[in-house]
Design an enzyme around this catalytic site. Structure first.
Site, PDB file in Angstrom:
ATOM      1  CB  ALA A  89      47.020  37.485  45.012  1.00 25.78           C
TER       2      ALA A  89
ATOM      3  N   GLY B 281      42.487  40.243  45.467  1.00 25.52           N
ATOM      4  CA  GLY B 281      42.157  39.513  44.249  1.00 25.52           C
ATOM      5  C   GLY B 281      40.798  38.832  44.344  1.00 25.52           C
TER       6      GLY B 281
ATOM      7  CD  GLU C  57      42.232  43.083  42.123  1.00 21.03           C
ATOM      8  OE1 GLU C  57      42.864  42.121  42.622  1.00 21.03           O
ATOM      9  OE2 GLU C  57      42.785  44.053  41.584  1.00 21.03           O
TER      10      GLU C  57
ATOM     11  CD  GLU D 206      44.518  44.471  46.727  1.00 20.89           C
ATOM     12  OE1 GLU D 206      43.846  45.289  47.404  1.00 20.89           O
ATOM     13  OE2 GLU D 206      44.008  43.706  45.903  1.00 20.89           O
TER      14      GLU D 206
END
Ligand code: 3HC
Ligand code: NAI
Length: 706
Positions: free
Chosen positions: A63, A105, A108, A128
């Protein structure tokens, strides 16, 4: 389609390229672009499958971390979950082609694809926790389904990356592709195009039962409490994974989202995001542009093979740089090389290095008695005894022995770099490289800028620090530079507290509970109390008469209690360096305090933390104002990497911001009233507090002014 994502066709395979430099973060526009590309894939009847690939140096680094601050401020939290479900539900298979990193992310996203192929050098991970958060796009749900609960817990709590090779063994990567990634991914896509597309969220074979997983979660929680003491995110990650093993995938995602939001809103996350950007900010020096030419550092020499010199030689060797190691004679060199060998042997024993790696490193270190071969080296790091006269002699020798332009660095921890440089004919190549002990372990490198150090020399040392696996922070040439200059008042207060009646263990425990790796008194014992004692004796004439000075450590040293090295300091030590309290020291300090007329009182752990940590902050503010550190964040990065300050508190200056500078300033004024002028508030702190500003505001103003 957004310009951050483009779709092209290679016959019957769609190639969806994410192009958001520098690291293809999932910034606004990228998820939208991907969603549009998946729609396009399913609309176009001539396409059978798709590849998602990253342009440039990496797949997707996660992200966009810059967005997190905005998310917290606005309360708007866009979720990637609908996009990932759309990809997974695509009627045509999607192959994720990974090079560089698939982090956070990025991983993911990759797990929502039906297949993953990767270059052998790629890395995948859920880092994270390093930002004080947990995976927020079903990472805690899909990862255990692909690699099993134990590995998922390990990856999500440690944040450490896994190599593509290991990921292939784990079942996270379906195929490793040697050679061109896109070419390999295209042929893989053609192979699987007509097969049923597996969905990670529907797999359950690796999840195990609640009974099977319970001990894994219990052990992981124990491990986190020990090794990541005080950190909330790793525990939240375990909670989220555990939820996934007890509920449906959808419910697991909801549990994850709730925990993610709690973490994102926490002070720990704000602090760790500050650290993430801070670690990159420190590399930026306002008057040294990125284009500054770098000097070659292909062969180096280290002078002095003692505690620091030996460690520094290992640092260079570990980075593959050949190093000459000079000391005064064969006996000293044998001792130095012996310690290096022992150090490497213990790394092999602990499984950190292989014997073959160590043999290669040792072959890079050449012990020498004289300066004959120094004419070939690009850089020298001097690490002889701390003494100006000796350092000057060594630099005169280096000036004669080294080629023009070679970098001449000193590892001095207290001496004036300009004075050392003054004995050479080329002060522009002289600089301080202040490694921390043990040099081969500690990540911090203070790079001390002399008055005449050239931009090229500074830029080269900053870049070199990265190559050596260190974090280089540029500091000015003042006594103690930045880290040790602040450490003085911090340890002074720890002593004062004991002299005022606090128990020795209570002082250390309060700071350990605050999150520090060690308490200040135990740290003194580890480093050697005599080091500070000798320096204090040398500088005693500079102390202002009538100003309170701590006495306990000096008296302990006079008794030969130097700390761990004499098995006696603040604590007693057995032969394995295990400590125990020493009632004799407590009795002595009480006696000395009575003789000095120091009133005794109960002292709370809150006051212990305030006295010690605000002493850091006040000195840090002076350093900033005097320009010896470029930014408050530079001080934070120094403290996290060199002094065991807890990263989740962001560093001393960030911590002061979170407490609120008006409150910190008021307490410092209280301490000045109670304890005298050593606590005079730094003018910068007063100014910021009165203006309702923070050190972070100060940094922004510095950047804007540059
Ligand atoms: N978001 C925003 N910017 C990022 C970023 C990210 N995820 N990752 C890196 N950057 C920026 C850096 O700040 C730096 O910017 P600068 O040049 O202006 O200073 C630039 O990209 C280059 O980064 P590095 O200097 O770190 O480059 P390296 O080549 O040394 O390292 C990397 C590349 C290994 C990808 C490293 O940057 C990295 O580890 N990035 C962070 C990865 C991460 O933590 N991802 C998880 C994010 S949180 C998340 O995904 C939540 C999700 O679960 C919902
Ligand atoms: P040390 O006492 O362990 O080693 C010094 C070495 O220098 C000895 O091996 C000695 O024989 C050698 N030496 C002396 N004169 C020499 C000469 N003319 N030529 C070649 N070698 C010579 O000292 P240590 O602790 O390694 O410190 C070295 C430097 O690093 C000092 O400037 C110190 O202030 C600094 N430093 C020390 C730290 C520590 O924790 N020990 C931390 C950071 C910096």
């Amino acid at each position: 389609m957004s310009n951050l994502v483009r779709i092209s066709k290679e016959n019957d395979i769609a190639v969806i390229t994410i192009d958001n430099p520098p690291v293809n973060a999932l910034s606004p526009g990228v998820p939208e672009g991907l969603a549009a590309a998946i729609d396009e894939l399913n609309r176009d009847a001539t396409i059978k499958a798709a590849i998602v690939i990253g342009a440039g140096r990496t797949f997707v680094a996660g992200a966009d971390i810059k967005e997190f601050g905005k998310m917290v401020a606005t309360g708007r939290r866009g979720s990637l979950l609908p996009l990932l479900r759309k990809i997974e539900d695509s009627a045509k298979p999607v192959v994720m082609a990974i090079h560089g990193q698939a982090f956070g992310g990025g991983l993911e996203l990759a797990m929502a694809g039906h297949y993953r192929v990767a270059s052998p050098t790629a890395q995948v991970g859920q880092p994270e926790v390093n930002l004080g958060i947990i995976p927020g796009a079903a990472g805690t749900q899909r990862l255990p389904r692909l690699v099993g609960v134990a590995k998922a817990v390990e990856m999500c709590t440690s944040g450490k990356p896994v190599s593509a090779r290991e990921a292939a063994v784990l079942g996270l990567i379906d195929k490793l592709i040697d050679g061109d990634l896109l070419t390999g991914a295209l042929s893989f896509a053609r192979e699987i195009a007509d097969k049923p597309a597996p969905k990670a969220r529907e797999r359950s074979q690796k999840l195990g039962t609640a009974e099977e997983s319970a001990p894994i979660f219990a052990a992981a929680r124990d491990n986190v409490r020990k090794k990541q003491r005080g950190m909330k995110a790793p525990l939240a990650a375990i909670d989220a994974i555990e939820a996934g093993t007890r509920m449906s995938f959808e419910e697991g995602c909801e549990a994850e989202a709730k925990l993610f939001t709690e973490c994102l809103l926490s002070d720990q996350s704000k602090a760790l995001i500050h650290v993430f950007f801070g670690e990159r900010e420190v590399a930026k020096i306002p008057d040294i542009p990125k284009e500054t030419p770098m000097l070659p550092v292909n062969r180096v020499a280290v002078v002095g093979s003692g505690t620091m010199g030996g460690g520094i030689a290992m640092v260079f060797a570990n980075a593959g740089i050949p190093v000459l190691l000079k000391d005064v004679g064969q006996a000293a060199l044998d001792l130095g090389m012996g310690k290096i060998r022992k150090n490497y042997a213990s790394s092999v024993q602990r499984g950190r290095f292989t014997q073959a790696f160590v043999d290669e490193r040792l072959a890079l270190i050449s012990p020498v008695h004289n300066y004959d071969a120094f004419s070939d080296v690009d850089m020298v790091v001097e690490a002889v005894f701390e003494g100006m006269a000796l350092k000057k002699t060594v630099f005169e020798d280096l000036d004669r022995a080294c080629r023009p332009g070679a970098i001449l660095a000193s590892n001095t921890s207290t001496l004036n770099i300009d004075e050392i440089a003054s004995v050479t004919s080329r002060p522009e190549t002289v600089i301080g490289t202040h490694f921390f002990s043990p040099a081969n372990v500690m990540r911090l490198l203070e790079i001390v800028r002399g008055k005449k150090s050239s931009r090229e020399v500074i830029a080269t040392c900053m870049q070199l620090s990265k190559k050596l696996g260190k974090i280089g922070v540029l500091v000015g040439n003042c006594r103690g530079f930045v880290g040790n200059r602040m450490f003085g008042p911090y340890r002074r207060e720890a002593q004062f507290l004991v002299e005022e009646g606090a128990a020795i263990e209570a002082v250390d425990q309060a700071l350990v509970d605050f999150g520090n790796a060690m308490g200040p008194l135990a740290t003194g014992d580890l480093a050697g109390l005599d080091v500070g004692w000798r320096i204090r004796k040398e500088y005693r004439h500079t102390e202002k008469p009538g100003v309170r000075q701590p006495f306990a450590e000096d008296r302990l040293c006079e008794m030969g209690r130097y700390g761990q090295k004499t098995q006696k300091g603040w604590y007693l030590y057995d032969e394995n360096r295990r400590s125990s309290p020493d009632p004799e020291v407590t009795a002595l300090v009480r006696k000395w305090s009575a003789e000095a007329g120091t009133p005794q009182r109960q002292i709370s752990s809150d006051e212990i933390v305030e006295r010690c940590v605000y002493a850091l902050v006040n000195e840090g503010a002076r350093i900033l104002e005097e320009g010896y550190a470029l930014r408050a964040v530079d001080i934070d990065i120094i403290y996290l990497n060199g002094y065991g300050f807890p990263a989740y508190r962001g560093g001393p200056m960030w911590y002061a911001d979170t407490v609120g500078l008006p409150k910190v300033y008021q307490r410092i004024c209280d301490f000045e009233r109670q304890h005298g002028e050593l606590w005079a508030p730094a003018p910068l702190l007063k100014r910021l507090a009165e203006a309702g500003k923070t050190f972070a505001d100060f940094d922004k103003e510095q950047v804007a002014a540059a």
